[in-house]
Design an enzyme around this catalytic site. Sequence first.
Site, PDB file in Angstrom:
ATOM      1  N   MET A 144      -5.275  -2.856  -2.292  1.00 53.62           N
ATOM      2  CA  MET A 144      -5.576  -1.900  -0.938  1.00 53.62           C
ATOM      3  C   MET A 144      -4.212  -1.042  -0.569  1.00 53.62           C
ATOM      4  O   MET A 144      -3.938   0.209   0.474  1.00 53.62           O
ATOM      5  CB  MET A 144      -6.045  -2.311   0.342  1.00 53.62           C
ATOM      6  CG  MET A 144      -7.371  -3.228  -0.120  1.00 53.62           C
ATOM      7  SD  MET A 144      -8.147  -3.499   1.395  1.00 53.62           S
ATOM      8  CE  MET A 144      -7.520  -4.549   1.891  1.00 53.62           C
ATOM      9  N   LEU A 176       2.132  -1.036  -0.967  1.00 47.72           N
ATOM     10  CA  LEU A 176       2.314  -1.557  -2.057  1.00 47.72           C
ATOM     11  C   LEU A 176       3.692  -1.777  -1.482  1.00 47.72           C
ATOM     12  O   LEU A 176       4.586  -1.447  -0.867  1.00 47.72           O
ATOM     13  CB  LEU A 176       2.263  -0.929  -3.315  1.00 47.72           C
ATOM     14  CG  LEU A 176       1.009   0.032  -3.340  1.00 47.72           C
ATOM     15  CD1 LEU A 176       1.742   0.212  -4.828  1.00 47.72           C
ATOM     16  CD2 LEU A 176       0.452  -1.627  -3.657  1.00 47.72           C
ATOM     17  N   HIS A 177       4.291  -3.426  -1.798  1.00 46.59           N
ATOM     18  CA  HIS A 177       5.141  -4.122  -2.069  1.00 46.59           C
ATOM     19  C   HIS A 177       6.004  -4.834  -2.893  1.00 46.59           C
ATOM     20  O   HIS A 177       4.768  -4.524  -3.886  1.00 46.59           O
ATOM     21  CB  HIS A 177       4.937  -5.084  -0.701  1.00 46.59           C
ATOM     22  CG  HIS A 177       4.114  -6.159  -0.047  1.00 46.59           C
ATOM     23  ND1 HIS A 177       4.118  -6.956  -0.922  1.00 46.59           N
ATOM     24  CD2 HIS A 177       2.610  -6.486   0.761  1.00 46.59           C
ATOM     25  CE1 HIS A 177       3.263  -7.941  -0.961  1.00 46.59           C
ATOM     26  NE2 HIS A 177       2.242  -6.539   0.060  1.00 46.59           N
ATOM     27  N   HIS A 227       3.263  -6.902  -4.293  1.00 53.48           N
ATOM     28  CA  HIS A 227       1.809  -6.058  -5.570  1.00 53.48           C
ATOM     29  C   HIS A 227       2.914  -5.677  -6.997  1.00 53.48           C
ATOM     30  O   HIS A 227       2.309  -5.965  -7.850  1.00 53.48           O
ATOM     31  CB  HIS A 227       1.713  -4.777  -4.813  1.00 53.48           C
ATOM     32  CG  HIS A 227       0.966  -4.840  -4.158  1.00 53.48           C
ATOM     33  ND1 HIS A 227       0.621  -4.514  -2.851  1.00 53.48           N
ATOM     34  CD2 HIS A 227      -0.505  -5.554  -3.939  1.00 53.48           C
ATOM     35  CE1 HIS A 227       0.445  -5.034  -1.392  1.00 53.48           C
ATOM     36  NE2 HIS A 227      -0.308  -5.576  -2.110  1.00 53.48           N
ATOM     37  N   ASP A 249      -2.527 -15.067  -0.453  1.00 53.79           N
ATOM     38  CA  ASP A 249      -4.918 -14.775  -0.178  1.00 53.79           C
ATOM     39  C   ASP A 249      -5.246 -15.983  -0.724  1.00 53.79           C
ATOM     40  O   ASP A 249      -5.913 -15.799  -1.706  1.00 53.79           O
ATOM     41  CB  ASP A 249      -5.059 -13.377  -0.382  1.00 53.79           C
ATOM     42  CG  ASP A 249      -4.502 -12.166   0.133  1.00 53.79           C
ATOM     43  OD1 ASP A 249      -4.489 -12.445   1.619  1.00 53.79           O
ATOM     44  OD2 ASP A 249      -4.148 -11.128  -0.393  1.00 53.79           O
ATOM     45  N   SER A 275       3.314  -8.786   3.016  1.00 59.70           N
ATOM     46  CA  SER A 275       2.214  -8.317   3.199  1.00 59.70           C
ATOM     47  C   SER A 275       1.891  -6.793   3.696  1.00 59.70           C
ATOM     48  O   SER A 275       2.809  -6.334   4.578  1.00 59.70           O
ATOM     49  CB  SER A 275       1.858  -9.552   4.487  1.00 59.70           C
ATOM     50  OG  SER A 275       0.552  -8.307   4.257  1.00 59.70           O
ATOM     51  N   SER A 276       0.975  -6.578   3.535  1.00 57.81           N
ATOM     52  CA  SER A 276       0.945  -4.954   4.073  1.00 57.81           C
ATOM     53  C   SER A 276       1.428  -4.525   5.272  1.00 57.81           C
ATOM     54  O   SER A 276       1.966  -4.025   6.013  1.00 57.81           O
ATOM     55  CB  SER A 276      -0.403  -3.892   3.149  1.00 57.81           C
ATOM     56  OG  SER A 276      -0.299  -4.403   1.923  1.00 57.81           O
ATOM     57  N   ARG A 277       0.540  -5.786   6.342  1.00 55.63           N
ATOM     58  CA  ARG A 277       0.335  -5.902   7.885  1.00 55.63           C
ATOM     59  C   ARG A 277       1.538  -5.916   7.760  1.00 55.63           C
ATOM     60  O   ARG A 277       2.170  -5.639   9.233  1.00 55.63           O
ATOM     61  CB  ARG A 277      -0.319  -6.478   7.526  1.00 55.63           C
ATOM     62  CG  ARG A 277      -2.043  -6.671   7.565  1.00 55.63           C
ATOM     63  CD  ARG A 277      -3.278  -7.652   8.257  1.00 55.63           C
ATOM     64  NE  ARG A 277      -4.524  -7.332   8.418  1.00 55.63           N
ATOM     65  CZ  ARG A 277      -5.556  -7.528   7.260  1.00 55.63           C
ATOM     66  NH1 ARG A 277      -4.590  -7.826   6.369  1.00 55.63           N
ATOM     67  NH2 ARG A 277      -6.398  -7.043   7.530  1.00 55.63           N
TER      68      ARG A 277
END
Length: 282
Positions: free
Chosen positions: A30, A33-34, A37, A152, A187-189
């Site tokens: 989604m 990116l980090h 990914h 996840d 995490s993107s969050r």
Amino acid sequence: MILFKTIEALQTHLHKQKNKGYTTGFVPTMGALHHGHLSLIGMSKAKCDITICSIFVNPTQFNDSKDFDKYPITIENDIRLLEQAQCDILFLPSANEIYPQGTTLTSTYDLGFLETILEGKFRPNHFQGVCQVVHTLLDIVAPNKLFLGQKDYQQCMVIQQLIALTGIKTQLIIGATLRETSGLAMSSRNMRLTEEDKKKAEIIYQSLQYINKNINKKGQDELIATVTNSLYNNGFEIVDYVAICDANTLALVTNIDTNTPKVVLIAAFLNGVRLIDNMLLN
Ligand code: PAF
């Protein structure tokens, strides 16, 4: 890297490459990116001839519309990172391309018990939305291999079930969770956390390690209570769960002394940002 925005253009290209005998690896994302990914892109490049990454913030998997609105979008940076990682193809579809009939949940997937616990319990319909989009993307890309991250954990199990339910001929490969030096899972969050919050969030990894170290020394209830309290004491406002589960089924472990492989999973909110993490127990 070649960027495709339409299914037709992507499939025309992939068709030619597959006819030449090239194998394909797919990393759905989604965006935002980090390195987590990028490590999946690296795994795909090592195992497949052509690596495809997709960036699509899927509206149907957000049970909370505010979470969807606040989801970080960093497309230019994402493209730069993917080019550096030598990803071959980026699929960047619009919502209309993926959902020409609109973004309502259509099919229902029989996920059974998996959907009733942990993320399934706290995020109603989340996994139906994940299945809907991953099913669509797998139909479009039809890759030999699919790469997802262990962060996840439950999502990986759900997608394995989706593959079994649909008979899709793609092999799921799970990449290890990448962490900051502090232990915080990438995490993107995390982009929504302040530096101070990131420091506080380190308690999640420390909690996983604490349970891993003490699993044979203390009772399960005591471990869960200690960790839950320390999350609250470190500024988390809601702890959705701290759970010790069977690593193969995600059923809550009732007897800690059994030899079943176990996983501990945590989900909690810090300053309105929901963070999840997990660790397989030794
Ligand atoms: O893990 C994610 O980023 C998403 O759930 C996925 C698999 C890309 C589906 O939208």
